[in-house]
Design a protein around this motif. Sequence first.
Motif, PDB file in Angstrom:
ATOM      1  N   GLU A  96     -15.049  32.181 -27.634  1.00  0.00           N
ATOM      2  CA  GLU A  96     -13.671  31.897 -28.025  1.00  0.00           C
ATOM      3  C   GLU A  96     -12.753  33.068 -27.690  1.00  0.00           C
ATOM      4  OE1 GLU A  96     -13.829  30.866 -32.156  1.00  0.00           O
ATOM      5  OE2 GLU A  96     -14.856  28.972 -31.758  1.00  0.00           O
ATOM      6  N   MET A  97     -13.243  34.290 -27.954  1.00  0.00           N
ATOM      7  CA  MET A  97     -12.442  35.469 -27.639  1.00  0.00           C
ATOM      8  C   MET A  97     -12.177  35.551 -26.135  1.00  0.00           C
ATOM      9  SD  MET A  97     -13.022  39.533 -28.410  1.00  0.00           S
ATOM     10  CE  MET A  97     -14.406  39.725 -27.313  1.00  0.00           C
ATOM     11  N   MET A  98     -13.206  35.326 -25.327  1.00  0.00           N
ATOM     12  CA  MET A  98     -13.031  35.424 -23.884  1.00  0.00           C
ATOM     13  C   MET A  98     -12.115  34.320 -23.361  1.00  0.00           C
ATOM     14  SD  MET A  98     -14.225  38.237 -23.091  1.00  0.00           S
ATOM     15  CE  MET A  98     -13.837  38.069 -21.360  1.00  0.00           C
ATOM     16  N   THR A  99     -12.114  33.161 -23.986  1.00  0.00           N
ATOM     17  CA  THR A  99     -11.177  32.093 -23.614  1.00  0.00           C
ATOM     18  C   THR A  99      -9.745  32.562 -23.873  1.00  0.00           C
ATOM     19  OG1 THR A  99     -12.805  30.365 -24.025  1.00  0.00           O
ATOM     20  CG2 THR A  99     -10.473  29.714 -24.101  1.00  0.00           C
ATOM     21  N   ARG A 100      -9.520  33.193 -25.032  1.00  0.00           N
ATOM     22  CA  ARG A 100      -8.184  33.728 -25.336  1.00  0.00           C
ATOM     23  C   ARG A 100      -7.804  34.839 -24.357  1.00  0.00           C
ATOM     24  NH1 ARG A 100     -10.355  33.342 -30.557  1.00  0.00           N
ATOM     25  NH2 ARG A 100     -10.699  35.598 -30.650  1.00  0.00           N
ATOM     26  N   VAL A 101      -8.748  35.715 -24.035  1.00  0.00           N
ATOM     27  CA  VAL A 101      -8.483  36.821 -23.096  1.00  0.00           C
ATOM     28  C   VAL A 101      -8.084  36.269 -21.736  1.00  0.00           C
ATOM     29  CG1 VAL A 101      -9.608  38.686 -21.778  1.00  0.00           C
ATOM     30  CG2 VAL A 101      -9.888  38.560 -24.274  1.00  0.00           C
ATOM     31  N   ARG A 102      -8.811  35.280 -21.245  1.00  0.00           N
ATOM     32  CA  ARG A 102      -8.486  34.696 -19.934  1.00  0.00           C
ATOM     33  C   ARG A 102      -7.106  34.042 -19.947  1.00  0.00           C
ATOM     34  NH1 ARG A 102     -14.056  34.089 -19.854  1.00  0.00           N
ATOM     35  NH2 ARG A 102     -14.068  32.057 -20.864  1.00  0.00           N
ATOM     36  N   ALA A 103      -6.778  33.335 -21.018  1.00  0.00           N
ATOM     37  CA  ALA A 103      -5.463  32.688 -21.107  1.00  0.00           C
ATOM     38  C   ALA A 103      -4.347  33.720 -21.155  1.00  0.00           C
ATOM     39  CB  ALA A 103      -5.407  31.783 -22.335  1.00  0.00           C
ATOM     40  N   ARG A 104      -4.538  34.772 -21.936  1.00  0.00           N
ATOM     41  CA  ARG A 104      -3.520  35.832 -22.009  1.00  0.00           C
ATOM     42  C   ARG A 104      -3.386  36.547 -20.663  1.00  0.00           C
ATOM     43  NH1 ARG A 104      -4.973  39.102 -27.447  1.00  0.00           N
ATOM     44  NH2 ARG A 104      -3.546  40.628 -26.521  1.00  0.00           N
ATOM     45  N   THR A 105      -4.501  36.749 -19.975  1.00  0.00           N
ATOM     46  CA  THR A 105      -4.463  37.382 -18.648  1.00  0.00           C
ATOM     47  C   THR A 105      -3.684  36.507 -17.678  1.00  0.00           C
ATOM     48  OG1 THR A 105      -6.562  38.512 -19.038  1.00  0.00           O
ATOM     49  CG2 THR A 105      -5.879  38.236 -16.739  1.00  0.00           C
ATOM     50  N   ASP A 106      -3.956  35.216 -17.679  1.00  0.00           N
ATOM     51  CA  ASP A 106      -3.239  34.289 -16.797  1.00  0.00           C
ATOM     52  C   ASP A 106      -1.731  34.338 -17.076  1.00  0.00           C
ATOM     53  OD1 ASP A 106      -5.616  33.496 -15.605  1.00  0.00           O
ATOM     54  OD2 ASP A 106      -5.772  31.625 -16.759  1.00  0.00           O
ATOM     55  N   ARG A 107      -1.352  34.340 -18.355  1.00  0.00           N
ATOM     56  CA  ARG A 107       0.078  34.400 -18.704  1.00  0.00           C
ATOM     57  C   ARG A 107       0.693  35.726 -18.266  1.00  0.00           C
ATOM     58  NH1 ARG A 107      -1.821  31.944 -23.440  1.00  0.00           N
ATOM     59  NH2 ARG A 107      -1.681  33.893 -24.624  1.00  0.00           N
ATOM     60  N   ALA A 108      -0.048  36.821 -18.411  1.00  0.00           N
ATOM     61  CA  ALA A 108       0.462  38.142 -18.024  1.00  0.00           C
ATOM     62  C   ALA A 108       0.721  38.204 -16.521  1.00  0.00           C
ATOM     63  CB  ALA A 108      -0.521  39.235 -18.446  1.00  0.00           C
ATOM     64  N   VAL A 109      -0.230  37.723 -15.733  1.00  0.00           N
ATOM     65  CA  VAL A 109      -0.081  37.740 -14.270  1.00  0.00           C
ATOM     66  C   VAL A 109       1.060  36.818 -13.849  1.00  0.00           C
ATOM     67  CG1 VAL A 109      -1.249  37.111 -12.112  1.00  0.00           C
ATOM     68  CG2 VAL A 109      -2.464  38.442 -13.849  1.00  0.00           C
ATOM     69  N   ALA A 110       1.142  35.654 -14.481  1.00  0.00           N
ATOM     70  CA  ALA A 110       2.220  34.709 -14.155  1.00  0.00           C
ATOM     71  C   ALA A 110       3.583  35.273 -14.553  1.00  0.00           C
ATOM     72  CB  ALA A 110       1.980  33.372 -14.856  1.00  0.00           C
ATOM     73  N   ARG A 111       3.648  35.975 -15.668  1.00  0.00           N
ATOM     74  CA  ARG A 111       4.919  36.546 -16.145  1.00  0.00           C
ATOM     75  C   ARG A 111       5.565  37.415 -15.061  1.00  0.00           C
ATOM     76  NH1 ARG A 111       4.080  38.806 -21.460  1.00  0.00           N
ATOM     77  NH2 ARG A 111       5.295  37.084 -22.232  1.00  0.00           N
ATOM     78  N   ALA A 112       4.752  38.185 -14.346  1.00  0.00           N
ATOM     79  CA  ALA A 112       5.287  39.078 -13.314  1.00  0.00           C
ATOM     80  C   ALA A 112       5.345  38.416 -11.943  1.00  0.00           C
ATOM     81  CB  ALA A 112       4.460  40.355 -13.240  1.00  0.00           C
ATOM     82  N   GLY A 113       4.792  37.220 -11.808  1.00  0.00           N
ATOM     83  CA  GLY A 113       4.795  36.555 -10.513  1.00  0.00           C
ATOM     84  C   GLY A 113       3.954  37.298  -9.485  1.00  0.00           C
ATOM     85  N   LEU A 114       2.858  37.887  -9.927  1.00  0.00           N
ATOM     86  CA  LEU A 114       2.005  38.647  -9.011  1.00  0.00           C
ATOM     87  C   LEU A 114       1.311  37.699  -8.047  1.00  0.00           C
ATOM     88  CD1 LEU A 114       0.407  41.180 -11.532  1.00  0.00           C
ATOM     89  CD2 LEU A 114       2.511  41.396 -10.198  1.00  0.00           C
ATOM     90  N   SER A 115       1.260  38.104  -6.784  1.00  0.00           N
ATOM     91  CA  SER A 115       0.663  37.243  -5.768  1.00  0.00           C
ATOM     92  C   SER A 115       0.031  38.090  -4.670  1.00  0.00           C
ATOM     93  CB  SER A 115       1.725  36.316  -5.168  1.00  0.00           C
ATOM     94  OG  SER A 115       2.727  37.078  -4.536  1.00  0.00           O
ATOM     95  N   ASP A 116      -0.757  37.420  -3.839  1.00  0.00           N
ATOM     96  CA  ASP A 116      -1.436  38.097  -2.729  1.00  0.00           C
ATOM     97  C   ASP A 116      -0.444  38.832  -1.840  1.00  0.00           C
ATOM     98  OD1 ASP A 116      -3.809  37.105  -3.649  1.00  0.00           O
ATOM     99  OD2 ASP A 116      -3.927  35.475  -2.198  1.00  0.00           O
ATOM    100  N   HIS A 117      -0.943  39.851  -1.181  1.00  0.00           N
ATOM    101  CA  HIS A 117      -0.202  40.626  -0.184  1.00  0.00           C
ATOM    102  C   HIS A 117       0.856  41.550  -0.785  1.00  0.00           C
ATOM    103  CE1 HIS A 117      -2.400  38.186   2.586  1.00  0.00           C
ATOM    104  NE2 HIS A 117      -1.807  37.087   2.154  1.00  0.00           N
TER     105      HIS A 117
END
Length: 153
Positions: free
Chosen positions: A6-27
Amino acid sequence: MTASDEMMTRVRARTDRAVARAGLSDHMTFDDVVRAVEGALDMRLRIIAESDTAGWGTLTGFLTYFADRREGRIHVRAADPLLYRQFAASHELGHLLDDAHCSGVPVERSSIPPFDNPALTTPACETELVAEHVAHRIAGILYAGPRVAESSW
């Protein structure tokens, strides 16, 4: 599902939101990543390579955040290789992008891996894991593409 799952599910979701928040992408370059975080959080960031780190112990980097000035400083060890400094700074960027940090709640961080410190609470451990996962995602953006492989020939 176990508590750890359950903790790792929350960690992955928070990580996804963090990366999306900044619009991080390849290159993206590291500077592009820092600018994207600045834009996402409407703040100025400086990465400072500190030469006087005698009292740091095992600490590889830390964040100072001034909400009233919309400014953050990430301090890393100047003696570390560039790649390691960027990873340490990326971990701190992860703290900035994480929902928990952005809530304005001050959090004291650990300078050792979360599973090696029995005093860390589950929320503090999750926060450290999110920052570490964001750092790994940034490293994937910076160093997993052909651009890096070609430059090493």
